[in-house]
Design a protein around this motif. Structure first.
Motif, PDB file in Angstrom:
ATOM      1  N   HIS A  87      18.559  -8.968  13.747  1.00 52.34           N
ATOM      2  CA  HIS A  87      17.812  -7.730  13.992  1.00 52.34           C
ATOM      3  C   HIS A  87      16.749  -7.566  12.913  1.00 52.34           C
ATOM      4  N   VAL A  88      15.645  -6.935  13.294  1.00 53.44           N
ATOM      5  CA  VAL A  88      14.534  -6.747  12.359  1.00 53.44           C
ATOM      6  C   VAL A  88      14.076  -5.295  12.371  1.00 53.44           C
ATOM      7  N   ASP A  89      13.857  -4.737  11.187  1.00 55.67           N
ATOM      8  CA  ASP A  89      13.185  -3.450  11.051  1.00 55.67           C
ATOM      9  C   ASP A  89      11.765  -3.733  10.586  1.00 55.67           C
ATOM     10  N   LEU A  90      10.771  -3.230  11.322  1.00 55.21           N
ATOM     11  CA  LEU A  90       9.368  -3.423  10.973  1.00 55.21           C
ATOM     12  C   LEU A  90       8.750  -2.072  10.628  1.00 55.21           C
ATOM     13  N   LEU A  91       8.114  -1.993   9.470  1.00 57.04           N
ATOM     14  CA  LEU A  91       7.495  -0.759   9.005  1.00 57.04           C
ATOM     15  C   LEU A  91       6.029  -0.725   9.412  1.00 57.04           C
ATOM     16  N   LEU A  92       5.637   0.309  10.129  1.00 53.48           N
ATOM     17  CA  LEU A  92       4.241   0.463  10.526  1.00 53.48           C
ATOM     18  C   LEU A  92       3.369   0.766   9.313  1.00 53.48           C
ATOM     19  N   VAL A  93       2.238   0.089   9.210  1.00 50.63           N
ATOM     20  CA  VAL A  93       1.301   0.339   8.111  1.00 50.63           C
ATOM     21  C   VAL A  93      -0.104   0.480   8.695  1.00 50.63           C
ATOM     22  N   ARG A  94      -1.008   1.016   7.875  1.00 52.03           N
ATOM     23  CA  ARG A  94      -2.402   1.157   8.275  1.00 52.03           C
ATOM     24  C   ARG A  94      -3.287   0.443   7.266  1.00 52.03           C
ATOM     25  N   ARG A  95      -4.424  -0.004   7.716  1.00 53.15           N
ATOM     26  CA  ARG A  95      -5.378  -0.642   6.808  1.00 53.15           C
ATOM     27  C   ARG A  95      -5.812   0.376   5.754  1.00 53.15           C
ATOM     28  N   GLY A  96      -5.821  -0.065   4.494  1.00 55.35           N
ATOM     29  CA  GLY A  96      -6.177   0.837   3.404  1.00 55.35           C
ATOM     30  C   GLY A  96      -4.992   1.617   2.852  1.00 55.35           C
ATOM     31  N   GLU A  97      -3.840   1.510   3.506  1.00 50.57           N
ATOM     32  CA  GLU A  97      -2.637   2.211   3.045  1.00 50.57           C
ATOM     33  C   GLU A  97      -1.977   1.428   1.912  1.00 50.57           C
ATOM     34  N   THR A  98      -1.489   2.154   0.905  1.00 52.94           N
ATOM     35  CA  THR A  98      -0.792   1.522  -0.216  1.00 52.94           C
ATOM     36  C   THR A  98       0.700   1.446   0.084  1.00 52.94           C
ATOM     37  N   VAL A  99       1.275   0.258  -0.147  1.00 52.90           N
ATOM     38  CA  VAL A  99       2.709   0.072   0.069  1.00 52.90           C
ATOM     39  C   VAL A  99       3.347  -0.467  -1.213  1.00 52.90           C
ATOM     40  N   THR A 100       4.639  -0.232  -1.358  1.00 51.42           N
ATOM     41  CA  THR A 100       5.394  -0.734  -2.509  1.00 51.42           C
ATOM     42  C   THR A 100       6.222  -1.928  -2.055  1.00 51.42           C
ATOM     43  N   VAL A 101       6.014  -3.078  -2.706  1.00 47.21           N
ATOM     44  CA  VAL A 101       6.683  -4.312  -2.291  1.00 47.21           C
ATOM     45  C   VAL A 101       7.136  -5.114  -3.507  1.00 47.21           C
ATOM     46  N   GLU A 102       8.017  -6.072  -3.250  1.00 49.25           N
ATOM     47  CA  GLU A 102       8.418  -7.030  -4.284  1.00 49.25           C
ATOM     48  C   GLU A 102       7.601  -8.296  -4.124  1.00 49.25           C
ATOM     49  N   VAL A 113      15.036 -20.040 -19.312  1.00 49.50           N
ATOM     50  CA  VAL A 113      15.982 -19.230 -18.544  1.00 49.50           C
ATOM     51  C   VAL A 113      15.209 -18.118 -17.841  1.00 49.50           C
ATOM     52  N   THR A 114      15.316 -18.074 -16.522  1.00 47.41           N
ATOM     53  CA  THR A 114      14.639 -17.029 -15.747  1.00 47.41           C
ATOM     54  C   THR A 114      15.536 -15.804 -15.663  1.00 47.41           C
ATOM     55  N   GLU A 115      15.064 -14.701 -16.227  1.00 45.05           N
ATOM     56  CA  GLU A 115      15.821 -13.451 -16.200  1.00 45.05           C
ATOM     57  C   GLU A 115      15.509 -12.651 -14.922  1.00 45.05           C
ATOM     58  N   ASN A 116      14.248 -12.670 -14.506  1.00 43.61           N
ATOM     59  CA  ASN A 116      13.813 -11.984 -13.287  1.00 43.61           C
ATOM     60  C   ASN A 116      12.725 -12.827 -12.632  1.00 43.61           C
ATOM     61  N   ASP A 117      12.827 -13.028 -11.311  1.00 43.77           N
ATOM     62  CA  ASP A 117      11.848 -13.884 -10.632  1.00 43.77           C
ATOM     63  C   ASP A 117      10.946 -13.115  -9.668  1.00 43.77           C
ATOM     64  N   SER A 118      10.978 -11.786  -9.768  1.00 38.68           N
ATOM     65  CA  SER A 118      10.084 -10.985  -8.940  1.00 38.68           C
ATOM     66  C   SER A 118       9.798  -9.654  -9.630  1.00 38.68           C
ATOM     67  N   ILE A 119       8.716  -9.011  -9.214  1.00 39.58           N
ATOM     68  CA  ILE A 119       8.363  -7.692  -9.734  1.00 39.58           C
ATOM     69  C   ILE A 119       8.030  -6.782  -8.555  1.00 39.58           C
ATOM     70  N   THR A 120       8.056  -5.483  -8.806  1.00 39.18           N
ATOM     71  CA  THR A 120       7.677  -4.505  -7.796  1.00 39.18           C
ATOM     72  C   THR A 120       6.279  -3.995  -8.102  1.00 39.18           C
ATOM     73  N   LYS A 158      -1.109  -2.503  -8.503  1.00 45.38           N
ATOM     74  CA  LYS A 158      -0.573  -1.639  -9.558  1.00 45.38           C
ATOM     75  C   LYS A 158       0.893  -1.966  -9.822  1.00 45.38           C
ATOM     76  N   LEU A 159       1.235  -2.084 -11.089  1.00 47.84           N
ATOM     77  CA  LEU A 159       2.603  -2.426 -11.491  1.00 47.84           C
ATOM     78  C   LEU A 159       3.539  -1.234 -11.351  1.00 47.84           C
ATOM     79  N   VAL A 160       4.739  -1.488 -10.806  1.00 51.29           N
ATOM     80  CA  VAL A 160       5.785  -0.474 -10.715  1.00 51.29           C
ATOM     81  C   VAL A 160       6.928  -0.808 -11.671  1.00 51.29           C
ATOM     82  N   THR A 161       7.265  -2.086 -11.778  1.00 47.76           N
ATOM     83  CA  THR A 161       8.334  -2.536 -12.671  1.00 47.76           C
ATOM     84  C   THR A 161       8.000  -2.190 -14.123  1.00 47.76           C
TER      85      THR A 161
END
Length: 200
Positions: free
Chosen positions: A90-105, A121-128, A165-168
């Protein structure tokens, strides 16, 4: 992240039985939601969607072309997988608009060479981050060039693309260059012997 198109069909059968029939037909049950709109239940081609996720990950921007003539711009929000078959159920898809800001990893990759003899040693391999829905970076590069044993690199050391823009927390450690375990154990053994000799 480049935009891709994927076809979809309106889904009229719901519940476990309807979902099973959809999957047997080679499709994945999905729901499109967001912006206060009524959720749209659709079926996505299983193989095509799985390949898109394999290539682009959860930040893959999609134009969902529904067979009733409507089009929706969306990002994958959540996947439910079969724990045994490892297929997408199953998939949940979030509707977005052009020019809209989203928060992602976003994935962090490494470039450059660190000091020889050290173990990275990798402590974290992604950022928000926050980014335009149509301009989400596929990855962010972290330079480890010249990193010395005992040093680390934090989120603050990243160079983000324009408009991202950084969130982490900037002080979050991404990688640390340490002494390999075998060498560390040998050093500890020598220290113990030195201490024992000093005590005699």
């Amino acid at each position: 992240m480049s935009e891709v198109r994927i076809s979809a069909e309106p889904r009229t059968e719901f519940g476990k039985g309807g979902a099973r029939r959809t999957r047997r037909a080679g499709k994945i049950p999905a729901v499109l939601y967001g912006h206060g709109e009524k959720p749209k239940h659709v079926a996505l081609p299983s193989l095509e969607f799985t390949n898109l996720i394999r290539r682009g990950g959860m930040n893959q921007l999609m134009t969902v072309e529904i067979s009733d003539g409507t089009r929706e711009l969306a990002l994958p929000k959540a996947l439910q997988r079969d724990p045994i078959k490892d297929t997408i159920d199953h998939v949940d898809l979030l509707l977005v608009r052009r020019g809209e800001t989203v928060t992602v990893e976003v994935k962090v990759t490494h470039t450059g060479e660190h000091e020889k003899g050290g173990l990275l040693v990798t402590e974290n391999d992604s950022i928000t981050v926050e980014a335009d829905a149509t301009a989400i970076p596929e990855e962010v590069e972290l330079s480890i060039e010249g990193l010395a044993v005992g040093e680390n690199k934090t989120v603050a050391d990243l160079r983000l693309p324009s408009g991202v823009k950084l969130v982490t927390d900037p002080e979050t450690v991404l990688v640390t260059l340490t002494v390999p375990r075998a060498e560390a154990a040998a050093d500890a053994g020598e220290e113990t012997e030195d201490a024992a000799e000093a005590g005699e």
